[in-house]
Design a protein around this motif. Structure first.
Motif, PDB file in Angstrom:
ATOM      1  N   MET A   8      61.512   4.373  49.985  1.00 15.75           N
ATOM      2  CA  MET A   8      60.900   5.693  50.078  1.00 15.75           C
ATOM      3  C   MET A   8      59.491   5.669  49.496  1.00 15.75           C
ATOM      4  O   MET A   8      58.588   6.315  50.013  1.00 15.75           O
ATOM      5  CB  MET A   8      61.756   6.730  49.361  1.00 15.75           C
ATOM      6  CG  MET A   8      62.973   7.110  50.153  1.00 15.75           C
ATOM      7  SD  MET A   8      63.939   8.372  49.333  1.00 15.75           S
ATOM      8  CE  MET A   8      63.094   9.839  49.840  1.00 15.75           C
ATOM      9  N   GLY A   9      59.307   4.918  48.410  1.00 15.35           N
ATOM     10  CA  GLY A   9      57.970   4.809  47.824  1.00 15.35           C
ATOM     11  C   GLY A   9      56.986   4.194  48.800  1.00 15.35           C
ATOM     12  O   GLY A   9      55.868   4.702  48.978  1.00 15.35           O
TER      13      GLY A   9
ATOM     14  N   VAL B 284      51.164  11.551  61.979  1.00 17.35           N
ATOM     15  CA  VAL B 284      52.619  11.391  61.918  1.00 17.35           C
ATOM     16  C   VAL B 284      53.069  10.196  62.746  1.00 17.35           C
ATOM     17  O   VAL B 284      53.952   9.437  62.338  1.00 17.35           O
ATOM     18  CB  VAL B 284      53.305  12.687  62.388  1.00 17.35           C
ATOM     19  CG1 VAL B 284      54.782  12.467  62.599  1.00 17.35           C
ATOM     20  CG2 VAL B 284      53.093  13.781  61.362  1.00 17.35           C
TER      21      VAL B 284
ATOM     22  N   PHE C 214      62.228   9.612  56.467  1.00 15.82           N
ATOM     23  CA  PHE C 214      62.451   9.355  55.044  1.00 15.82           C
ATOM     24  C   PHE C 214      63.929   9.363  54.711  1.00 15.82           C
ATOM     25  O   PHE C 214      64.377   8.629  53.833  1.00 15.82           O
ATOM     26  CB  PHE C 214      61.698  10.378  54.190  1.00 15.82           C
ATOM     27  CG  PHE C 214      60.302   9.937  53.908  1.00 15.82           C
ATOM     28  CD1 PHE C 214      60.046   9.063  52.882  1.00 15.82           C
ATOM     29  CD2 PHE C 214      59.258  10.351  54.701  1.00 15.82           C
ATOM     30  CE1 PHE C 214      58.774   8.628  52.630  1.00 15.82           C
ATOM     31  CE2 PHE C 214      57.978   9.922  54.471  1.00 15.82           C
ATOM     32  CZ  PHE C 214      57.730   9.062  53.423  1.00 15.82           C
TER      33      PHE C 214
ATOM     34  N   LEU D 139      56.180   6.615  51.428  1.00 12.12           N
ATOM     35  CA  LEU D 139      55.223   7.616  50.928  1.00 12.12           C
ATOM     36  C   LEU D 139      53.797   7.063  51.016  1.00 12.12           C
ATOM     37  O   LEU D 139      52.873   7.751  51.466  1.00 12.12           O
ATOM     38  CB  LEU D 139      55.573   7.967  49.488  1.00 12.12           C
ATOM     39  CG  LEU D 139      55.004   9.242  48.903  1.00 12.12           C
ATOM     40  CD1 LEU D 139      55.444  10.422  49.720  1.00 12.12           C
ATOM     41  CD2 LEU D 139      55.459   9.408  47.463  1.00 12.12           C
TER      42      LEU D 139
ATOM     43  N   ALA E 297      44.030   9.155  59.855  1.00  9.41           N
ATOM     44  CA  ALA E 297      43.881  10.188  60.877  1.00  9.41           C
ATOM     45  C   ALA E 297      42.747  11.142  60.519  1.00  9.41           C
ATOM     46  O   ALA E 297      42.058  11.668  61.393  1.00  9.41           O
ATOM     47  CB  ALA E 297      45.189  10.964  61.033  1.00  9.41           C
TER      48      ALA E 297
ATOM     49  N   HIS F  84      47.267  15.976  63.446  1.00 15.65           N
ATOM     50  CA  HIS F  84      48.557  15.841  62.767  1.00 15.65           C
ATOM     51  C   HIS F  84      49.425  14.839  63.496  1.00 15.65           C
ATOM     52  O   HIS F  84      50.095  14.019  62.886  1.00 15.65           O
ATOM     53  CB  HIS F  84      49.300  17.176  62.747  1.00 15.65           C
ATOM     54  CG  HIS F  84      48.626  18.210  61.920  1.00 15.65           C
ATOM     55  ND1 HIS F  84      49.078  19.489  61.826  1.00 15.65           N
ATOM     56  CD2 HIS F  84      47.541  18.149  61.156  1.00 15.65           C
ATOM     57  CE1 HIS F  84      48.291  20.165  61.038  1.00 15.65           C
ATOM     58  NE2 HIS F  84      47.341  19.375  60.623  1.00 15.65           N
TER      59      HIS F  84
ATOM     60  N   VAL G  60      58.989  13.288  60.298  1.00 15.95           N
ATOM     61  CA  VAL G  60      58.698  12.580  59.051  1.00 15.95           C
ATOM     62  C   VAL G  60      59.894  12.627  58.107  1.00 15.95           C
ATOM     63  O   VAL G  60      60.282  11.617  57.510  1.00 15.95           O
ATOM     64  CB  VAL G  60      57.457  13.187  58.363  1.00 15.95           C
ATOM     65  CG1 VAL G  60      57.264  12.575  56.999  1.00 15.95           C
ATOM     66  CG2 VAL G  60      56.236  12.960  59.209  1.00 15.95           C
ATOM     67  N   LEU G  61      60.519  13.817  58.002  1.00 14.55           N
ATOM     68  CA  LEU G  61      61.632  13.945  57.055  1.00 14.55           C
ATOM     69  C   LEU G  61      62.825  13.096  57.481  1.00 14.55           C
ATOM     70  O   LEU G  61      63.468  12.469  56.644  1.00 14.55           O
ATOM     71  CB  LEU G  61      62.036  15.416  56.919  1.00 14.55           C
ATOM     72  CG  LEU G  61      60.938  16.290  56.319  1.00 14.55           C
ATOM     73  CD1 LEU G  61      61.431  17.693  56.099  1.00 14.55           C
ATOM     74  CD2 LEU G  61      60.441  15.695  55.011  1.00 14.55           C
TER      75      LEU G  61
ATOM     76  N   LEU H  72      56.830  17.829  63.953  1.00 16.99           N
ATOM     77  CA  LEU H  72      56.274  16.654  63.269  1.00 16.99           C
ATOM     78  C   LEU H  72      56.884  16.512  61.886  1.00 16.99           C
ATOM     79  O   LEU H  72      57.230  15.405  61.450  1.00 16.99           O
ATOM     80  CB  LEU H  72      54.755  16.782  63.169  1.00 16.99           C
ATOM     81  CG  LEU H  72      54.015  16.780  64.501  1.00 16.99           C
ATOM     82  CD1 LEU H  72      52.523  16.897  64.277  1.00 16.99           C
ATOM     83  CD2 LEU H  72      54.325  15.526  65.291  1.00 16.99           C
ATOM     84  N   ALA H  73      57.032  17.657  61.185  1.00 13.40           N
ATOM     85  CA  ALA H  73      57.614  17.602  59.843  1.00 13.40           C
ATOM     86  C   ALA H  73      59.033  17.066  59.903  1.00 13.40           C
ATOM     87  O   ALA H  73      59.420  16.228  59.080  1.00 13.40           O
ATOM     88  CB  ALA H  73      57.602  18.995  59.210  1.00 13.40           C
TER      89      ALA H  73
ATOM     90  N   PHE I 168      47.724   9.713  56.926  1.00 14.69           N
ATOM     91  CA  PHE I 168      46.940  10.949  56.923  1.00 14.69           C
ATOM     92  C   PHE I 168      45.474  10.646  56.632  1.00 14.69           C
ATOM     93  O   PHE I 168      44.578  11.266  57.198  1.00 14.69           O
ATOM     94  CB  PHE I 168      47.497  11.950  55.909  1.00 14.69           C
ATOM     95  CG  PHE I 168      48.522  12.865  56.507  1.00 14.69           C
ATOM     96  CD1 PHE I 168      48.146  13.852  57.402  1.00 14.69           C
ATOM     97  CD2 PHE I 168      49.859  12.725  56.193  1.00 14.69           C
ATOM     98  CE1 PHE I 168      49.088  14.689  57.965  1.00 14.69           C
ATOM     99  CE2 PHE I 168      50.807  13.555  56.758  1.00 14.69           C
ATOM    100  CZ  PHE I 168      50.417  14.532  57.644  1.00 14.69           C
TER     101      PHE I 168
ATOM    102  N   LEU J 264      52.724   7.130  54.517  1.00 10.25           N
ATOM    103  CA  LEU J 264      52.397   8.493  54.957  1.00 10.25           C
ATOM    104  C   LEU J 264      50.993   8.887  54.501  1.00 10.25           C
ATOM    105  O   LEU J 264      50.187   9.416  55.283  1.00 10.25           O
ATOM    106  CB  LEU J 264      53.436   9.461  54.392  1.00 10.25           C
ATOM    107  CG  LEU J 264      53.346  10.908  54.868  1.00 10.25           C
ATOM    108  CD1 LEU J 264      53.634  10.978  56.351  1.00 10.25           C
ATOM    109  CD2 LEU J 264      54.316  11.789  54.116  1.00 10.25           C
ATOM    110  N   ILE J 265      50.698   8.601  53.219  1.00  9.76           N
ATOM    111  CA  ILE J 265      49.377   8.967  52.689  1.00  9.76           C
ATOM    112  C   ILE J 265      48.280   8.221  53.444  1.00  9.76           C
ATOM    113  O   ILE J 265      47.280   8.804  53.877  1.00  9.76           O
ATOM    114  CB  ILE J 265      49.321   8.665  51.183  1.00  9.76           C
ATOM    115  CG1 ILE J 265      50.289   9.592  50.438  1.00  9.76           C
ATOM    116  CG2 ILE J 265      47.921   8.850  50.643  1.00  9.76           C
ATOM    117  CD1 ILE J 265      50.480   9.254  48.997  1.00  9.76           C
TER     118      ILE J 265
END
Lengths: 309, 213
Positions: B98-99, B127, B17, B102, B112, B123, B13-14, B9-10, B109, B105-106
């Motif tokens: 990217m902002g 994601v 981005f 972000l 969720a 998670h 996400v990366l 998952l990480a 989460f 993403l927040i």
């Protein structure tokens, strides 16, 4: 004995930090096929500079003379506040990382003031960049530490790094990895290393930190060199304490292991600096935003994990 | 905590981005390839590599082949035939993108966290929500056809994550049908890119407006 134990982290930081810079320089030299300066070069430089006389520009005021001393006092104080691995700091208390970040901010504030005080256009430019990049790096630092706070349930850096969850890659591997990389990027940015800034450059147009200290000479310059190497040691110390998987019970063994890890990380930085070019100034905010993303992701994972437990 | 699952998952996400932060199309295609290959391992991670039933193995192999290899190759081909290799004037620059990513993403989460789902599925929901909105954002904020295809693939990957982690018993036939659909879609969009570059010497989809009747 307990007091002695708690004095180990500051003593290591204050005595060994110039060696860390020496190791980075040596790694870069070896990779470039050069012999490089001695490992202890920064000690010699500082000793030499302390013996020199000092020249002040007539346009500067007492702020310019105060700035290096604030920097030195700041790193000494922070070295007493930061733990090293499982070794507790002198006086751990809840939320001490906020004080640490605050002192870093104060040091930066005075460096910027000192740079502006000279009235030089280049130094003003460097000061503006320093202010921008550190403003972007600070949220990432706080978010990263917030993830660790949430992971361990502790609010003091010493207790965070001594908690059983910390450094336990089986329990919290992704979170530790994310926070570790995020903090590493932050410490590269805070210490003006490649890819954010090139510490060896001598082109004022592209410099950040180096350009701000162009007007210092003699003992002041020595103090600045020493403080910035100690700052590098302290910030990397947080990274190392975050990612180290094994710890020793014996405080001296633990201190030795942590210092060794730090110096190894210095070799790592040397490798990064040899293989990467400095980013364009315009791309640096994206890099720092990336480190913020890593920290936010870590927090997201930690929030869910604790909910499930 | 299920380490490898979170790691996948990480990586998703990366890579999202990295796509948001890059203006070079080849880099974005490569990110999608990495994402696709990583996602291919997801069905096996869910049940453990040794005890995986046959249909999950098939889904895993096919996903890796399509998402990780075929799509990137198709897009790389399409890129090679055009002379454009950068997203020159997107509606949002890399930093702003990217902002916004972000913020997405927040929010994901946060959403969720309000759902009553425990453990790693939580998670995965966060994601995949983030990926859905990131994919949509890429589609609306970029001008070139290639970027929009990448946004679409990101969106599809997100739905795949959500489906797999919530209902691990997806019938093989359904999953195969979905994969075929995406394949055709990406294929057609690759052709569209070619046509665009031949007609306008450019792969920005805005140009299509000028041929309105």
């Amino acid at each position: 004995m307990d007091l002695l134990e708690r004095l180990i982290p500051p003593i290591c930081a204050l005595t060994l930090s110039p060696l860390l810079v020496g190791i980075i320089t040596r790694t870069k030299a070896v990779i470039a096929g050069r012999k490089g300066p001695p490992l202890l070069q920064l000690y010699y430089d500082c000793a030499k500079l302390l013996k020199r006389g000092v020249v002040y520009s007539v346009t500067t005021s007492w702020i310019f003379r105060l700035a290096p001393l604030v920097g030195l006092a700041g790193v000494v104080m922070i070295s007493f506040l930061l733990p090293l691995g499982h070794l507790s700091s002198l006086h751990p208390f809840g939320g001490d990382f906020i004080l640490v970040a605050g002192i870093f901010g104060l040091m930066r504030f005075f460096t910027i003031l000192g740079a502006l005080d000279t009235g030089s256009a280049f130094e003003g430019m460097g000061a503006s960049r320093e202010a921008l990049f550190s403003a972007l790096a600070e949220p990432a630092l706080f978010l990263g530490i917030a993830a660790l706070v949430r992971l361990t349930g502790q609010s003091s850096l010493s207790l965070i790094f001594a908690a059983p969850d910390m450094g336990n890659w089986l329990l919290a591997g992704p979170v530790i990895a994310l926070v570790g990389v995020s903090l590493f990027i932050v410490s590269l940015a805070e210490n003006c290393r490649i890819p954010v800034d090139d510490p060896t450059t001598h082109l004022e147009l592209t410099m950040i930190h180096e350009v701000m200290v162009l007007d210092y000479s003699g003992p002041d310059l020595g103090i600045i060199l020493y403080s910035s190497s100690t700052k590098l040691w302290l910030l990397l110390g947080i990274v190392v304490s975050t990612v180290t998987p094994v710890h020793f019970v014996n405080p001296f063994a633990e201190a030795f292991a942590q210092c060794l890890m730090l110096l190894l990380l210095g070799v790592g930085i040397g490798l990064v600096e040899s293989t990467m070019a400095r980013l364009r100034l315009r791309s640096v905010p994206a890099l720092l935003c990336g480190s913020m993303v890593l920290a936010v992701l870590a927090i997201g994972f930690v929030l869910r994990t604790k909910g499930a437990l | 905590m299920t380490g490898p699952f979170d790691l996948v998952l990480a990586i998703v996400v990366l890579t999202n981005f990295m796509t948001l932060g890059s203006s070079r199309l080849q880099v974005a295609v490569r990110n999608t390839a990495v994402q696709g290959c990583t996602l291919g391992a997801l069905p096996l991670l869910l049940v453990g590599i040794t005890g995986a039933p046959l249909h999950l193995v098939i889904i895993s192999v096919l996903s890796t082949a399509l998402r990780g290899v075929a799509f990137p190759m198709l897009l790389t081909r399409a890129l090679r035939d055009t002379s454009i290799n950068r997203e020159d004037n997107p509606f949002c620059g890399p930093l702003l993108s990217m902002g916004i990513g972000l913020a997405i993403l927040i929010c994901s989460f946060w959403i969720a966290g309000r759902l009553a789902v425990e453990g790693h599925a939580g998670h995965a929901i966060a994601v995949s929500l983030a990926s859905v909105f990131t994919g949509l954002f890429i589609i609306v904020s970029r001008r070139t056809a290639i970027s929009q295809v990448l946004g679409y693939i990101t969106l599809e990957n997100a739905i795949y994550i959500l489906g797999l982690s919530l209902f691990s018993e997806i019938p093989l036939l359904v999953e195969l049908g979905v994969l075929l659909d995406i394949f055709v879609a990406v294929f057609v969009m690759g052709l569209l890119t070619n046509q665009l570059s031949q007609t306008f010497d450019n792969i920005e989809t805005d140009r299509l407006n000028s041929i309105k009747g």
